[in-house]
Write a protein that holds these residues in place. Structure first.
Motif, PDB file in Angstrom:
ATOM      1  N   GLY A   1      28.049  37.573   3.046  1.00  0.00           N
ATOM      2  CA  GLY A   1      29.180  38.490   3.011  1.00  0.00           C
ATOM      3  C   GLY A   1      29.103  39.523   4.125  1.00  0.00           C
ATOM      4  O   GLY A   1      30.126  39.871   4.726  1.00  0.00           O
ATOM      5  N   LYS A   2      27.903  40.002   4.421  1.00  0.00           N
ATOM      6  CA  LYS A   2      27.728  40.973   5.501  1.00  0.00           C
ATOM      7  C   LYS A   2      28.056  40.356   6.858  1.00  0.00           C
ATOM      8  O   LYS A   2      28.668  40.998   7.707  1.00  0.00           O
ATOM      9  N   ILE A   3      27.655  39.103   7.052  1.00  0.00           N
ATOM     10  CA  ILE A   3      27.987  38.415   8.301  1.00  0.00           C
ATOM     11  C   ILE A   3      29.497  38.253   8.407  1.00  0.00           C
ATOM     12  O   ILE A   3      30.101  38.515   9.454  1.00  0.00           O
ATOM     13  N   GLY A   4      30.118  37.827   7.314  1.00  0.00           N
ATOM     14  CA  GLY A   4      31.563  37.643   7.306  1.00  0.00           C
ATOM     15  C   GLY A   4      32.308  38.933   7.609  1.00  0.00           C
ATOM     16  O   GLY A   4      33.297  38.935   8.356  1.00  0.00           O
ATOM     17  N   LYS A   5      31.854  40.046   7.045  1.00  0.00           N
ATOM     18  CA  LYS A   5      32.496  41.331   7.301  1.00  0.00           C
ATOM     19  C   LYS A   5      32.338  41.751   8.756  1.00  0.00           C
ATOM     20  O   LYS A   5      33.268  42.304   9.360  1.00  0.00           O
ATOM     21  N   LEU A   6      31.163  41.499   9.336  1.00  0.00           N
ATOM     22  CA  LEU A   6      30.952  41.819  10.748  1.00  0.00           C
ATOM     23  C   LEU A   6      31.893  41.001  11.631  1.00  0.00           C
ATOM     24  O   LEU A   6      32.530  41.535  12.546  1.00  0.00           O
ATOM     25  N   VAL A   7      31.978  39.702  11.352  1.00  0.00           N
ATOM     26  CA  VAL A   7      32.846  38.827  12.136  1.00  0.00           C
ATOM     27  C   VAL A   7      34.299  39.288  12.031  1.00  0.00           C
ATOM     28  O   VAL A   7      35.018  39.365  13.036  1.00  0.00           O
ATOM     29  N   SER A   8      34.736  39.609  10.825  1.00  0.00           N
ATOM     30  CA  SER A   8      36.112  40.080  10.634  1.00  0.00           C
ATOM     31  C   SER A   8      36.340  41.414  11.334  1.00  0.00           C
ATOM     32  O   SER A   8      37.436  41.679  11.846  1.00  0.00           O
ATOM     33  N   ARG A   9      35.310  42.240  11.373  1.00  0.00           N
ATOM     34  CA  ARG A   9      35.431  43.529  12.058  1.00  0.00           C
ATOM     35  C   ARG A   9      35.622  43.323  13.562  1.00  0.00           C
ATOM     36  O   ARG A   9      36.419  44.019  14.192  1.00  0.00           O
ATOM     37  N   VAL A  10      34.904  42.364  14.129  1.00  0.00           N
ATOM     38  CA  VAL A  10      35.089  42.037  15.547  1.00  0.00           C
ATOM     39  C   VAL A  10      36.505  41.530  15.780  1.00  0.00           C
ATOM     40  O   VAL A  10      37.180  41.918  16.737  1.00  0.00           O
ATOM     41  N   GLU A  11      36.974  40.671  14.893  1.00  0.00           N
ATOM     42  CA  GLU A  11      38.312  40.103  15.021  1.00  0.00           C
ATOM     43  C   GLU A  11      39.391  41.179  14.989  1.00  0.00           C
ATOM     44  O   GLU A  11      40.417  41.067  15.663  1.00  0.00           O
ATOM     45  N   SER A  12      39.177  42.231  14.220  1.00  0.00           N
ATOM     46  CA  SER A  12      40.196  43.258  14.033  1.00  0.00           C
ATOM     47  C   SER A  12      40.184  44.355  15.097  1.00  0.00           C
ATOM     48  O   SER A  12      41.002  45.276  15.043  1.00  0.00           O
TER      49      SER A  12
END
Length: 259
Positions: free
Chosen positions: A83-94
């Motif tokens: 979940g932490k990896i997913g949140k980081l990736v989504s943060r980069v995307e945004s």
């Protein structure tokens, strides 16, 4: 002082983020995730026009999760870490400004998922990549099943994810995932060159173009056009638009200020 991620600003408006665990294939340890988020905290408050994300070393961009660390985790801890990896990736995307992934070597699992969240991907000739999670009896859990399909199409995404196929940067270019392939010693320069080209354009226009593309893509054309118009209207009252017109008339390069 961050230990696993470095960050610097080049040419005033370009941020360069480097994963810095080459001894561990730049894999996602908990410390790297924390350091990366700290870098994002910093750059979100800076006047940037483009960001390059790459890694130290000549062998790996990011091999995905740190499997040695993961082997010590409980099931709940594994879920929390993914979940932490997913949140980081989504943060980069945004991020508002365009991001360029400069893939300098192996990019597997979460490492490739990080690049899928970037706007542009370039790679060195020695790079290898793939969403190989099914070979580990799991699935891409940081957005890979969703973002890869949107980038290369559903049929190709199924082929690469279900087979856990590894492929090189040239194949990545053939399927539309990678925009340019260059020698390793030219990769960072190429990433900065693309970033400079983006940074030379009107910053508000670039942000609005990215927003229109990202927000409109998954809608029908009618809704997408409405989103485009809304983004376009935000560029009209800007000083940069008037500066562009003046520069064209005076046959000079515009001096955009992001206003």
């Amino acid at each position: 002082m961050l230990s696993t991620v470095t960050y610097e600003i080049k040419d005033s408006y370009i941020g360069v983020i480097k994963l810095n665990r080459p001894e561990a294939a730049n894999s996602f340890s908990l410390q790297l995730l924390a350091d990366f988020n700290q870098v994002l905290d910093q750059l979100e408050n800076e006047d940037l026009r483009a960001i390059v994300i790459t890694a130290e070393g000549e062998k790996a961009f990011c091999a995905g999760a740190d499997l040695k660390e993961r082997a010590t985790m409980s099931q709940d801890e594994v879920v929390e870490t993914v979940g932490k990896i997913g949140k980081l990736v989504s943060r980069v995307e945004s991020l508002e400004v365009p991001t360029i992934a400069a893939i300098n070597g192996a990019a597997f699992g979460g490492g490739l998922e990080l690049t899928l969240a970037c706007d542009i991907r370039i790679a060195s000739g020695n790079a290898k990549m793939g969403l190989t999670e099914t070979s580990l009896a799991i699935i891409p859990g940081a957005g890979g099943t969703q973002r890869l399909a949107r980038l290369i199409g559903l049929a190709k995404a199924k082929y690469y994810i279900l087979t856990a196929k590894r492929f090189d940067s040239l194949e990545g270019k053939e399927i539309g995932l990678i925009e340019e392939v260059v020698p390793l010693d030219e990769l960072e320069h190429k990433g900065l060159e693309i970033a400079k080209q983006i940074a030379s354009n009107g910053p508000i226009g670039v942000k609005m173009a990215k927003q229109a593309l990202d927000h409109g893509f998954d809608h029908d054309i009618k809704t997408g056009l409405k989103i485009e118009k809304k983004c376009y209207l935000k560029t009209i009252p800007t000083e940069d638009r008037l500066e562009a017109l003046s520069a064209f008339k005076e046959k000079r390069k515009p001096n955009f200020k992001g206003q």
